[in-house]
Design a protein around this motif. Structure first.
Motif, PDB file in Angstrom:
ATOM      1  N   LYS A  57       5.149   9.381 -15.322  1.00  0.00           N
ATOM      2  CA  LYS A  57       4.867   9.010 -16.622  1.00  0.00           C
ATOM      3  C   LYS A  57       3.475   8.403 -16.781  1.00  0.00           C
ATOM      4  N   ALA A  58       3.042   7.744 -15.646  1.00  0.00           N
ATOM      5  CA  ALA A  58       1.528   7.123 -15.515  1.00  0.00           C
ATOM      6  C   ALA A  58       0.757   8.285 -15.095  1.00  0.00           C
ATOM      7  N   LYS A  59       1.044   9.398 -14.747  1.00  0.00           N
ATOM      8  CA  LYS A  59       0.360  10.549 -14.363  1.00  0.00           C
ATOM      9  C   LYS A  59      -0.190  10.276 -13.002  1.00  0.00           C
ATOM     10  N   VAL A  60       0.570   9.585 -12.022  1.00  0.00           N
ATOM     11  CA  VAL A  60      -0.145   9.356 -10.693  1.00  0.00           C
ATOM     12  C   VAL A  60       0.159  10.618  -9.981  1.00  0.00           C
ATOM     13  N   ASP A  61      -0.685  10.716  -8.970  1.00  0.00           N
ATOM     14  CA  ASP A  61      -0.623  12.260  -8.347  1.00  0.00           C
ATOM     15  C   ASP A  61       0.703  12.284  -7.624  1.00  0.00           C
ATOM     16  N   GLU A  62       1.185  13.678  -7.478  1.00  0.00           N
ATOM     17  CA  GLU A  62       2.603  14.147  -7.085  1.00  0.00           C
ATOM     18  C   GLU A  62       2.516  13.706  -5.619  1.00  0.00           C
ATOM     19  N   LEU A  63       1.581  14.033  -4.745  1.00  0.00           N
ATOM     20  CA  LEU A  63       1.613  13.542  -3.326  1.00  0.00           C
ATOM     21  C   LEU A  63       1.848  12.267  -3.061  1.00  0.00           C
ATOM     22  N   LEU A  64       0.982  11.163  -3.743  1.00  0.00           N
ATOM     23  CA  LEU A  64       1.246   9.813  -3.889  1.00  0.00           C
ATOM     24  C   LEU A  64       2.578   9.435  -4.175  1.00  0.00           C
ATOM     25  N   VAL A  65       3.050  10.022  -5.304  1.00  0.00           N
ATOM     26  CA  VAL A  65       4.335   9.548  -5.692  1.00  0.00           C
ATOM     27  C   VAL A  65       5.520  10.153  -4.667  1.00  0.00           C
ATOM     28  N   ASN A  66       5.364  11.039  -4.117  1.00  0.00           N
ATOM     29  CA  ASN A  66       6.208  11.026  -3.141  1.00  0.00           C
ATOM     30  C   ASN A  66       6.176  10.386  -1.760  1.00  0.00           C
ATOM     31  N   PHE A  67       4.878   9.960  -1.484  1.00  0.00           N
ATOM     32  CA  PHE A  67       4.910   9.298  -0.270  1.00  0.00           C
ATOM     33  C   PHE A  67       5.267   7.944  -0.469  1.00  0.00           C
ATOM     34  N   ILE A  68       4.884   7.333  -1.886  1.00  0.00           N
ATOM     35  CA  ILE A  68       5.335   5.881  -2.010  1.00  0.00           C
ATOM     36  C   ILE A  68       6.789   5.788  -2.049  1.00  0.00           C
ATOM     37  N   ALA A  69       7.375   6.904  -2.738  1.00  0.00           N
ATOM     38  CA  ALA A  69       8.929   6.918  -2.883  1.00  0.00           C
ATOM     39  C   ALA A  69       9.395   7.105  -1.354  1.00  0.00           C
ATOM     40  N   SER A  70       9.194   7.538  -0.649  1.00  0.00           N
ATOM     41  CA  SER A  70       9.544   7.733   0.915  1.00  0.00           C
ATOM     42  C   SER A  70       9.442   6.163   1.366  1.00  0.00           C
ATOM     43  N   ILE A  71       8.325   5.586   1.249  1.00  0.00           N
ATOM     44  CA  ILE A  71       8.068   4.430   1.825  1.00  0.00           C
ATOM     45  C   ILE A  71       9.097   3.353   1.201  1.00  0.00           C
ATOM     46  N   LEU A  72       9.205   3.275  -0.138  1.00  0.00           N
ATOM     47  CA  LEU A  72      10.016   2.366  -0.849  1.00  0.00           C
ATOM     48  C   LEU A  72      11.551   2.830  -0.537  1.00  0.00           C
ATOM     49  N   SER A  73      11.856   3.948  -0.139  1.00  0.00           N
ATOM     50  CA  SER A  73      13.277   4.241   0.116  1.00  0.00           C
ATOM     51  C   SER A  73      13.637   3.679   1.617  1.00  0.00           C
ATOM     52  N   GLY A  74      12.744   3.972   2.320  1.00  0.00           N
ATOM     53  CA  GLY A  74      12.774   3.316   3.790  1.00  0.00           C
ATOM     54  C   GLY A  74      12.823   1.976   3.845  1.00  0.00           C
ATOM     55  N   LEU A  75      12.070   1.098   2.975  1.00  0.00           N
ATOM     56  CA  LEU A  75      12.223  -0.382   3.002  1.00  0.00           C
ATOM     57  C   LEU A  75      13.508  -0.895   2.450  1.00  0.00           C
ATOM     58  N   LEU A 123      -8.464   7.939  -2.854  1.00  0.00           N
ATOM     59  CA  LEU A 123      -8.841   9.192  -3.231  1.00  0.00           C
ATOM     60  C   LEU A 123      -7.984   9.813  -4.365  1.00  0.00           C
ATOM     61  N   ILE A 124      -6.616   9.596  -4.003  1.00  0.00           N
ATOM     62  CA  ILE A 124      -5.830  10.152  -5.109  1.00  0.00           C
ATOM     63  C   ILE A 124      -5.686   9.406  -6.421  1.00  0.00           C
ATOM     64  N   VAL A 125      -5.898   8.169  -6.362  1.00  0.00           N
ATOM     65  CA  VAL A 125      -5.684   7.329  -7.486  1.00  0.00           C
ATOM     66  C   VAL A 125      -7.178   7.397  -8.300  1.00  0.00           C
ATOM     67  N   PHE A 126      -8.162   7.190  -7.751  1.00  0.00           N
ATOM     68  CA  PHE A 126      -9.368   7.226  -8.376  1.00  0.00           C
ATOM     69  C   PHE A 126     -10.215   8.542  -8.839  1.00  0.00           C
ATOM     70  N   LYS A 127      -9.794   9.636  -7.767  1.00  0.00           N
ATOM     71  CA  LYS A 127     -10.128  10.756  -7.999  1.00  0.00           C
ATOM     72  C   LYS A 127     -11.727  11.239  -8.169  1.00  0.00           C
TER      73      LYS A 127
END
Length: 283
Positions: A57-75, A123-127
């Motif tokens: 919803k915050a329009k974060v890049d899909e690649l970054l969303v999936n990566f952060i979700a993977s790290i959060l899931s692992g932790l 790079l993904i956040v500030f584009k």
């Protein structure tokens, strides 16, 4: 649990008491640990799903969303496992210390990789550029093909694919030639000192006016910029759409040369005049 009781004696005298005293607590702990693990995993998945929804919803890049979700899931999974092991009586304090030490060692060993990761996130956040832009960054000039977490891929003008670490890109100057819809062409055109300045200026204006790809707003600039050693230099600065930049510049250079030749306007090249004086020997 009564530690003074002898399990062998209890087994002979009262097996049921042995079961209640030794076996039943372990079963309870195992069942509770299983419940902690199952419920914890369910909660972790719910948290990860909520985090992905918020980032989307915050329009974060899909690649970054999936990566952060993977790290959060692992932790979160690691936390659930530690909680379940603690319920079984495992000394999790030492386990947490061991994981922390291992994480520190891995972090020190992967400093460069972590720097590339951090740069990829920025790079993904500030584009500063996006896929399809023509940029110059990290010592490479080309069209951006992909922006990944650890590196980015560029396609050069001669169709080479170059992969550059994100740390090299974000740590240096980034020039994005596609960031704006329009660009200004900067050219310096020299004529000889014996040539007609007004005629040259009028000729340049006609050439600019005849090319319909050149924008009228902002207006092109044609002006004498320098009286150089061997030429009178004009600056020619028309504005074009970014997609037309190179085609217009190359066409202008060719047209200017051909038109100047037709009108007898010379384009001088660097030269040096050497004067020799003859000295007669004295009688």
């Amino acid at each position: 649990m009564n530690e003074n009781l002898n399990p062998e004696k209890l087994l002979e005298e009262n097996p049921l008491e042995l079961f209640n005293e030794y076996v039943l607590p372990w079963i309870d702990n195992i069942l509770l640990a299983i419940v902690i693990f199952v419920v914890g995993r369910w909660v972790a998945k719910l948290v990860v799903k909520l985090a992905k929804t918020l980032m989307t919803k915050a329009k974060v890049d899909e690649l970054l969303v999936n990566f952060i979700a993977s790290i959060l899931s692992g932790l979160l999974t690691l936390v659930v496992i530690i909680a379940a092991l603690d319920q079984l009586g495992v000394n999790t304090t030492s386990l947490v210390a061991l994981i922390g030490a291992a994480g520190l060692a891995v972090g020190l060993a992967l400093q460069g990789t972590l720097a590339n990761f951090a740069s990829g996130v920025l790079l993904i956040v500030f584009k500063p550029f996006k896929v399809g832009d023509f940029v110059e960054a990290g010592g490479v000039a080309g069209v951006v093909e992909a922006i990944n977490i650890f590196n980015s891929t560029f396609r050069t003008g001669d169709n080479k694919e170059i992969t550059v670490p994100n740390g090299s890109i974000y740590g240096g100057v980034i020039t994005n030639f596609s960031a704006r819809d329009t660009r200004r062409i900067d050219m310096v055109i020299g004529i000889g000192y014996d040539d007609d300045i007004k005629l040259a200026k009028e000729t340049l204006a006609e050439i600019i006016d005849d090319d319909k790809r050149i924008l009228r707003d902002p207006a092109p600039v044609i002006a004498v910029s320098e009286l150089a050693d061997s030429s009178v230099n004009f600056v020619v600065r028309p504005w074009v759409n970014s997609a037309d930049y190179w085609a217009v510049q190359w066409n202008l250079l060719e047209t200017i040369k051909l038109t100047f030749d037709e009108k007898g306007i010379g384009i001088p090249y660097p030269q040096m005049d050497i004067h020799l004086n003859k000295v007669e020997n004295a009688a």
